[in-house]
Design a protein around this motif. Structure first.
Motif, mmCIF file in Angstrom:
data_model
loop_
_atom_site.group_PDB
_atom_site.id
_atom_site.type_symbol
_atom_site.label_atom_id
_atom_site.label_comp_id
_atom_site.label_asym_id
_atom_site.label_seq_id
_atom_site.Cartn_x
_atom_site.Cartn_y
_atom_site.Cartn_z
ATOM 1 N N VAL A 66 -74.422 -40.317 53.516
ATOM 2 C CA VAL A 66 -73.711 -40.683 54.743
ATOM 3 C C VAL A 66 -74.275 -39.965 55.974
ATOM 4 C CG1 VAL A 66 -71.586 -41.261 53.504
ATOM 5 C CG2 VAL A 66 -71.848 -38.967 54.501
ATOM 6 N N HIS A 67 -75.194 -39.043 55.773
ATOM 7 C CA HIS A 67 -75.809 -38.335 56.896
ATOM 8 C C HIS A 67 -76.859 -39.206 57.582
ATOM 9 C CE1 HIS A 67 -74.683 -34.116 55.198
ATOM 10 N NE2 HIS A 67 -73.657 -34.798 55.614
ATOM 11 N N GLU A 68 -77.187 -38.831 58.811
ATOM 12 C CA GLU A 68 -78.231 -39.517 59.564
ATOM 13 C C GLU A 68 -79.570 -39.393 58.835
ATOM 14 O OE1 GLU A 68 -77.997 -41.280 62.492
ATOM 15 O OE2 GLU A 68 -75.833 -41.067 62.174
ATOM 16 N N PRO A 69 -80.445 -40.382 58.971
ATOM 17 C CA PRO A 69 -81.750 -40.325 58.298
ATOM 18 C C PRO A 69 -82.558 -39.062 58.618
ATOM 19 C CG PRO A 69 -81.363 -42.532 59.133
ATOM 20 C CD PRO A 69 -80.242 -41.669 59.652
ATOM 21 N N THR A 70 -82.489 -38.574 59.857
ATOM 22 C CA THR A 70 -83.254 -37.372 60.197
ATOM 23 C C THR A 70 -82.735 -36.162 59.438
ATOM 24 O OG1 THR A 70 -81.845 -37.036 62.147
ATOM 25 C CG2 THR A 70 -83.960 -38.163 62.496
ATOM 26 N N ARG A 71 -81.428 -36.070 59.302
ATOM 27 C CA ARG A 71 -80.852 -34.948 58.555
ATOM 28 C C ARG A 71 -81.205 -35.068 57.074
ATOM 29 N NH1 ARG A 71 -74.604 -32.775 58.624
ATOM 30 N NH2 ARG A 71 -74.875 -31.212 57.017
ATOM 31 N N ARG A 72 -81.198 -36.280 56.559
ATOM 32 C CA ARG A 72 -81.542 -36.492 55.155
ATOM 33 C C ARG A 72 -82.998 -36.107 54.892
ATOM 34 N NH1 ARG A 72 -79.452 -42.372 53.646
ATOM 35 N NH2 ARG A 72 -80.291 -41.756 51.616
ATOM 36 N N ARG A 73 -83.888 -36.433 55.828
ATOM 37 C CA ARG A 73 -85.300 -36.051 55.676
ATOM 38 C C ARG A 73 -85.434 -34.525 55.640
ATOM 39 N NH1 ARG A 73 -89.604 -38.951 57.015
ATOM 40 N NH2 ARG A 73 -90.338 -37.400 58.494
ATOM 41 N N SER A 74 -84.681 -33.841 56.495
ATOM 42 C CA SER A 74 -84.710 -32.373 56.508
ATOM 43 C C SER A 74 -84.167 -31.804 55.205
ATOM 44 C CB SER A 74 -83.898 -31.829 57.684
ATOM 45 O OG SER A 74 -84.545 -32.100 58.901
ATOM 46 N N THR A 75 -83.108 -32.414 54.694
ATOM 47 C CA THR A 75 -82.527 -31.968 53.427
ATOM 48 C C THR A 75 -83.540 -32.088 52.300
ATOM 49 O OG1 THR A 75 -80.281 -32.534 54.098
ATOM 50 C CG2 THR A 75 -80.699 -32.433 51.730
ATOM 51 N N ILE A 76 -84.208 -33.240 52.209
ATOM 52 C CA ILE A 76 -85.180 -33.444 51.131
ATOM 53 C C ILE A 76 -86.348 -32.460 51.288
ATOM 54 C CG2 ILE A 76 -86.743 -35.085 50.003
ATOM 55 C CD1 ILE A 76 -83.669 -35.616 49.653
#
Length: 197
Positions: free
Chosen positions: A85-95
């Motif tokens: 449910v997070h923004e794509p940019t945050r998801r990229r940072s998480t990964i």
């Protein structure tokens, strides 16, 4: 808690090696999902049917900000669970952050990523993962090029597909704008002095 001495240089070298493995230039956006695939790390989101429904509702609803991702040990392998449910940019940072733990061979059974990568963590392994994730997503040398081009944090964020807070952190942490400013001043100084002679 500060990073151990020499770690930033180590992270820079490792990020460059990883980019080379992926065939990604220094001044190009890196796809952290492609990195996970290269290393055989499965990425699942919270909609995975094996996850407890109550926990999924909690972390995709009222507590969505509290959970970004986790690196889980599954047998001898690792799996990343991300909050979809997070923004794509945050998801990229998480990964990128979770893959940094993999690349650094951090010995963990479960690592959770919460809130913003730009905030410092009390844990040495978390700080190392933050630094390497930043170097993977916005390398020091790329930040310097962006600074010489006069890019704003928003421009850096758009180009590298990261959040503005990540872009700001990398531009500040690498001192890219300060380096560009000093270099410009050095180039201008001889010209000014020659004009007054």
């Amino acid at each position: 808690m500060a990073l151990r001495r020499g770690f930033k240089a180590e992270a820079k070298r490792l990020a460059l090696q990883v980019r080379e493995e992926l065939g990604v230039a220094v001044f190009a956006p890196l796809d952290p999902y492609a990195l996970a695939e290269l290393y055989g790390i499965e990425v699942c989101d919270l909609s995975h049917p094996t996850l407890p429904a109550d926990a999924v509702r909690h972390f995709t609803g009222p507590a969505a900000a509290a959970f970004s991702g986790a690196l889980l040990a599954v047998g001898t392998g690792r799996v990343i669970v991300e909050n979809h449910v997070h923004e794509p940019t945050r998801r990229r940072s998480t990964i990128a952050h979770e893959m940094a733990h993999v690349l650094l061979e951090h010995d963990v059974d479960l690592l959770l990523t919460a809130e913003d990568l730009c905030q410092s963590s009390a844990s040495a392994v978390e700080q190392e993962a933050n630094e390497l994730a930043g170097e993977l997503l916005v390398p020091r040398d790329a930040a310097t090029v962006a600074a010489f081009r006069g890019w704003t944090d928003a421009s850096v964020a758009r180009y590298f597909r990261v959040s503005e807070s990540m872009a700001r952190w990398r531009m500040n942490a690498t001192a890219a704008r300060r380096v560009a400013c000093r270099s410009r001043n050095k180039w201008l100084r001889p010209a000014v002095n020659a004009g007054t002679a």
